[in-house]
Design a protein around this motif. Sequence first.
Motif, PDB file in Angstrom:
ATOM      1  N   ASP A  82       0.852  -1.185   0.000  1.00 16.20           N
ATOM      2  CA  ASP A  82       0.000   0.000   0.000  1.00 16.20           C
ATOM      3  C   ASP A  82       0.891   1.238   0.000  1.00 16.20           C
ATOM      4  N   LYS A  83       0.399   2.283  -0.632  1.00 17.17           N
ATOM      5  CA  LYS A  83       1.143   3.537  -0.707  1.00 17.17           C
ATOM      6  C   LYS A  83       0.414   4.584   0.122  1.00 17.17           C
ATOM      7  N   PRO A  84       1.096   5.552   0.673  1.00 18.93           N
ATOM      8  CA  PRO A  84       2.528   5.779   0.535  1.00 18.93           C
ATOM      9  C   PRO A  84       3.321   4.834   1.426  1.00 18.93           C
ATOM     10  N   LEU A  85       4.558   4.575   1.024  1.00 18.40           N
ATOM     11  CA  LEU A  85       5.450   3.803   1.876  1.00 18.40           C
ATOM     12  C   LEU A  85       5.809   4.648   3.091  1.00 18.40           C
ATOM     13  N   ILE A  86       6.167   3.976   4.152  1.00 18.19           N
ATOM     14  CA  ILE A  86       6.674   4.654   5.334  1.00 18.19           C
ATOM     15  C   ILE A  86       8.185   4.803   5.139  1.00 18.19           C
ATOM     16  N   ASP A 103      12.274   7.341  15.753  1.00 19.43           N
ATOM     17  CA  ASP A 103      11.928   7.329  14.332  1.00 19.43           C
ATOM     18  C   ASP A 103      11.576   8.734  13.868  1.00 19.43           C
ATOM     19  N   GLU A 104      12.328   9.205  12.886  1.00 16.01           N
ATOM     20  CA  GLU A 104      12.107  10.505  12.260  1.00 16.01           C
ATOM     21  C   GLU A 104      11.552  10.240  10.862  1.00 16.01           C
ATOM     22  N   PHE A 105      10.306  10.617  10.640  1.00 14.88           N
ATOM     23  CA  PHE A 105       9.590  10.256   9.419  1.00 14.88           C
ATOM     24  C   PHE A 105       9.767  11.303   8.322  1.00 14.88           C
ATOM     25  N   TYR A 106       9.623  10.837   7.070  1.00 14.93           N
ATOM     26  CA  TYR A 106       9.738  11.690   5.888  1.00 14.93           C
ATOM     27  C   TYR A 106       8.519  11.477   4.993  1.00 14.93           C
ATOM     28  N   GLY A 107       8.535  12.076   3.820  1.00 17.37           N
ATOM     29  CA  GLY A 107       7.433  11.910   2.867  1.00 17.37           C
ATOM     30  C   GLY A 107       6.148  12.446   3.448  1.00 17.37           C
ATOM     31  N   ASP A 108       5.065  11.685   3.311  1.00 11.15           N
ATOM     32  CA  ASP A 108       3.751  12.110   3.797  1.00 11.15           C
ATOM     33  C   ASP A 108       3.669  12.193   5.324  1.00 11.15           C
ATOM     34  N   SER A 137       1.354   5.335  23.321  1.00  6.87           N
ATOM     35  CA  SER A 137       1.319   3.889  23.083  1.00  6.87           C
ATOM     36  C   SER A 137      -0.066   3.376  22.725  1.00  6.87           C
ATOM     37  N   ASP A 138      -1.099   3.987  23.275  1.00  5.57           N
ATOM     38  CA  ASP A 138      -2.469   3.527  23.045  1.00  5.57           C
ATOM     39  C   ASP A 138      -3.204   4.325  21.971  1.00  5.57           C
ATOM     40  N   ASP A 139      -2.501   5.194  21.271  1.00  5.33           N
ATOM     41  CA  ASP A 139      -3.116   6.002  20.221  1.00  5.33           C
ATOM     42  C   ASP A 139      -2.788   5.385  18.865  1.00  5.33           C
ATOM     43  N   PRO A 140      -3.756   4.746  18.213  1.00  4.82           N
ATOM     44  CA  PRO A 140      -3.475   4.030  16.959  1.00  4.82           C
ATOM     45  C   PRO A 140      -2.981   4.938  15.834  1.00  4.82           C
ATOM     46  N   ARG A 141      -3.226   6.237  15.907  1.00  4.52           N
ATOM     47  CA  ARG A 141      -2.746   7.132  14.851  1.00  4.52           C
ATOM     48  C   ARG A 141      -1.239   7.040  14.675  1.00  4.52           C
ATOM     49  N   TYR A 142      -0.519   6.712  15.746  1.00  8.21           N
ATOM     50  CA  TYR A 142       0.936   6.672  15.714  1.00  8.21           C
ATOM     51  C   TYR A 142       1.490   5.318  15.288  1.00  8.21           C
ATOM     52  N   TYR A 143       0.635   4.330  15.063  1.00  6.30           N
ATOM     53  CA  TYR A 143       1.100   3.035  14.577  1.00  6.30           C
ATOM     54  C   TYR A 143       1.507   3.203  13.119  1.00  6.30           C
ATOM     55  N   ASN A 144       2.632   2.659  12.739  1.00  8.12           N
ATOM     56  CA  ASN A 144       3.110   2.787  11.372  1.00  8.12           C
ATOM     57  C   ASN A 144       2.078   2.310  10.361  1.00  8.12           C
ATOM     58  N   VAL A 145       1.387   1.238  10.662  1.00 12.99           N
ATOM     59  CA  VAL A 145       0.385   0.713   9.731  1.00 12.99           C
ATOM     60  C   VAL A 145      -0.728   1.733   9.494  1.00 12.99           C
ATOM     61  N   LEU A 147      -0.268   5.027   9.648  1.00 11.30           N
ATOM     62  CA  LEU A 147       0.315   6.188   8.979  1.00 11.30           C
ATOM     63  C   LEU A 147       0.283   6.052   7.456  1.00 11.30           C
ATOM     64  N   VAL A 148       0.013   4.856   6.941  1.00 10.05           N
ATOM     65  CA  VAL A 148      -0.140   4.678   5.497  1.00 10.05           C
ATOM     66  C   VAL A 148      -1.463   5.274   5.039  1.00 10.05           C
TER      67      VAL A 148
END
Length: 160
Positions: A82-86, A103-108, A137-145, A147-148
């Motif tokens: 699935d896009k975008p990639l993390i 973890d320092e994120f880029y892209g979207d 930890s309990d906030d699903p918005r921060y799960y990498n899956v 963030l796609v």
Amino acid sequence: MPEEIERKFLLKDDRWRGQVERSLDMAQGYLGNSQQCSIRIRVSGEDANLNIKSATLGIHRQEYDYAIPVAEAREMLDTLADKPLIEKTRHMVRYGEHTWEIDEFYGDNAGLIVAEIELGSADEAFEQPPWLGADVSDDPRYYNVCLVSQPFNAWPENVS
């Protein structure tokens, strides 16, 4: 049964940057996610892994991780994930008795930085660095899956 016990935090400031021991660039994508689990492909340098993680909320989850050929992982990221990639850089910071993964994120997901700590048990005590912020930890918005499908730059509070 393999398991992961992980806490995730936001950061108060950049003081951690002076303590980085090493950093790794990563690209990861998800495929075949369901209500029971996520399936991730990750490439980091010359290593690649297929990871299956239970889709449970909180700090304790089942996790299975398998090394796979880098060329096959890149192909799956290009054609199946699935896009975008993390895209992120993982910085390793030792504090107290633990190594923190920042973890320092880029892209979207540019602008998002989170710190993770893996624990041996859910009630394991750990020293909190002064740069550590809110526990997410309990906030699903921060799960990498998540963030796609809901990248950080699309969160209402981050849209200008």
